[in-house]
Design an enzyme around this catalytic site. Structure first.
Site, PDB file in Angstrom:
ATOM      1  CG  ASP A   1      -2.072   0.873   1.185  1.00  0.00           C
ATOM      2  OD1 ASP A   1      -2.104   1.749   0.294  1.00  0.00           O
ATOM      3  OD2 ASP A   1      -2.965   0.726   2.040  1.00  0.00           O
TER       4      ASP A   1
ATOM      5  CB  CYS B   1      -6.177   2.922  -1.392  1.00  0.00           C
ATOM      6  SG  CYS B   1      -4.867   3.756  -0.504  1.00  0.00           S
TER       7      CYS B   1
ATOM      8  CG  ASP C   1      -2.594   0.631  -2.944  1.00  0.00           C
ATOM      9  OD1 ASP C   1      -1.477   1.173  -2.804  1.00  0.00           O
ATOM     10  OD2 ASP C   1      -3.574   0.929  -2.228  1.00  0.00           O
TER      11      ASP C   1
ATOM     12  CG  HIS D   1     -10.006   1.250   0.816  1.00  0.00           C
ATOM     13  ND1 HIS D   1      -8.943   2.024   0.448  1.00  0.00           N
ATOM     14  CD2 HIS D   1     -10.997   2.127   1.149  1.00  0.00           C
ATOM     15  CE1 HIS D   1      -9.244   3.300   0.569  1.00  0.00           C
ATOM     16  NE2 HIS D   1     -10.494   3.389   0.990  1.00  0.00           N
TER      17      HIS D   1
HETATM   18 CA    CA Z   1      -2.607   2.978  -1.450  1.00  0.00          CA
END
Ligand code: CA
Length: 431
Positions: A3, A43, A256, A101
């Site tokens: 991430d 994200c 990501d 998410h």
């Molecule tokens: Ca991210």
């Protein structure tokens, strides 16, 4: 998936500061993609594209959704199939460990989206230390960012975190493989979705001690967080080896989105950062291995995108795709073996709907309107000579630029407007 890891923040892309031997081994034993992209520079939308194999704008996932668990629109639309949905049809068991998410309302829960096992958290970011997780669940959140402190869930149940989050995610991934191998002969898919090195910058002494020479407070922690992920990747690889399934397991590694530079990441030599349609926002560390079929040491420089992962594994698994949900990704394997010549994609497209921003990659050229296209116009770069996107050549190549814009407009005509409120721009956030 990591991430917010910067393009240069991995050994296989040249980092000397952060040793990542286990992640690098994936590229060494398989393929390093120099021009590996994600479909959005933050994200949520990036993950929506990745998990469906489709440009997320096709279904209006144009932004990070509100985290409001009462909002029935703020997540991956139920009309879309995830890679777990598709693989289930051909007998796979699937797990997601880590960050979701893709919606906090119960209807969007991973167990309702094709996954058989979930260990992690629903929101877009999280604290890493056990003592910080004091909120029972997302319905109890009473102020901004408090979702970072929700307890982890194993399937639907709250569980106590007993160690540094990155280590707990690694353990859960290994336990899933272990349990699965004991109970099933079926194949499996594991989406190990580390939230490191996303903020907040939190690392334990074990990892911080590896970066004694890094002075910047944030950078030191960011490096330590990636180092913890690398240890985790090593343990997962070891587990696959011990189960004797490593050679016939496909592993993809990617971030990501690009690194948020102000938060101590490094996207060298790319321009821009997380949130941008310049290369630093969308070009990420990207590698894969499949020792049984793909020889090691390949450096592949034609553009590929995260959407290709779904297409690759669905085709290899013999899983059918509904024609109304046609994939934008392509199976990469024939291109890697040389069976297919040419490039996987003639064009790659990006869109930031709120900012009226766009980009197209075609061969070595890239056209980009980084924000408010109507006011600022487009820029054209030749990435082969100008990977830094420093020399705008649009005035020299206006006919060609117009052709790329036309291609983007044709693509955009198939896309949808935003279907839910943006994070930070709704009543739930403002209360
Ligand atoms: Ca991210």
């Amino acid at each position: 998936m990591t991430d917010d890891q910067g393009y240069h923040d991995v050994g296989f892309n040249g980092s000397k500061e952060i040793p990542t031997p286990y992640i690098d081994s994936i590229a060494e034993n398989g393929v390093k993609f120099t021009d590996g992209y994600v479909s959005f520079p933050v994200c949520g939308p990036s993950r929506a594209g990745f998990i469906t194999g489709r440009y997320q704008d096709r279904f209006g996932f144009t932004t990070n959704p509100t985290q409001d668990p009462n909002n029935e629109t703020a997540g991956l639309p139920l009309t879309e199939d995830t890679m777990a949905d598709v693989l289930k049809k051909v007998g796979y068991k699937s797990a997601i460990v880590g960050k979701w998410h893709l919606g906090t309302h119960p209807k969007f829960h991973p167990l309702k989206r094709g996954f058989d096992y979930f260990y992690g958290f629903l929101s877009g970011g999280h604290n890493y230390m056990p003592e910080m997780l004091t909120v029972e669940d997302i319905t109890k959140v009473s102020k901004r960012w408090q979702w970072y402190s929700t307890k982890l869930r194993e399937n639907h149940k709250a569980v106590e975190l007993e160690k540094y989050l990155t280590e707990a995610l690694t353990d859960a991934a290994i336990d899933f493989i272990d349990q699965h191998k004991k109970e099933n002969n079926s194949p499996f898919m594991l989406f190990l979705s580390y939230n490191a090195p996303h903020t907040p910058f939190q690392a334990t002494k074990k990892y911080l001690d590896r970066f004694e020479n890094v002075e910047n407070w944030g950078r030191k922690r960011y490096c330590a967080m990636i180092s913890a992920v690398d240890d985790g990747v090593g343990k997962v690889l070891e587990k696959l080896e011990n189960e004797n399934i490593k050679d016939n397991t496909i592993i993809f590694f990617l971030s990501d989105n690009g690194g948020p530079v102000k938060h101590a990441s490094n996207n060298f030599p790319l321009r821009g950062a997380k949130g941008d349609l310049y290369e630093g926002g969308t070009r990420v560390p990207f590698a894969m291995q499949w020792p049984e079929k793909i020889s090691g040491g390949i450096v592949y420089s034609n553009p590929v995108i995260s959407l290709d992962i779904m297409a690759t594994i669905a085709e290899l698994a013999g899983a059918s795709i509904d024609s109304e949900k046609a994939l934008d990704g392509v199976n990469l394997i024939p291109f890697l073996t040389g069976e297919k010549k040419g490039k996987p994609h003639e064009y790659l497209f990006w869109r930031k709907w709120e900012q009226n921003a766009m980009a197209v990659r075609h061969q070595d050229k890239k056209i980009v309107a980084a924000k408010q296209w109507e006011k600022n116009g487009c820029e054209l770069y030749s990435l082969k000579e100008d990977i830094e996107e420093a020399n705008n050549i649009i005035l020299k190549e206006s006919l060609y630029s117009n052709k790329l814009i036309k291609q983007w407009e044709n693509w955009n005509a198939q896309m949808k407007d935003r279907v839910f409120p943006t994070l930070g721009n709704d009543d739930w956030w403002e209360r």
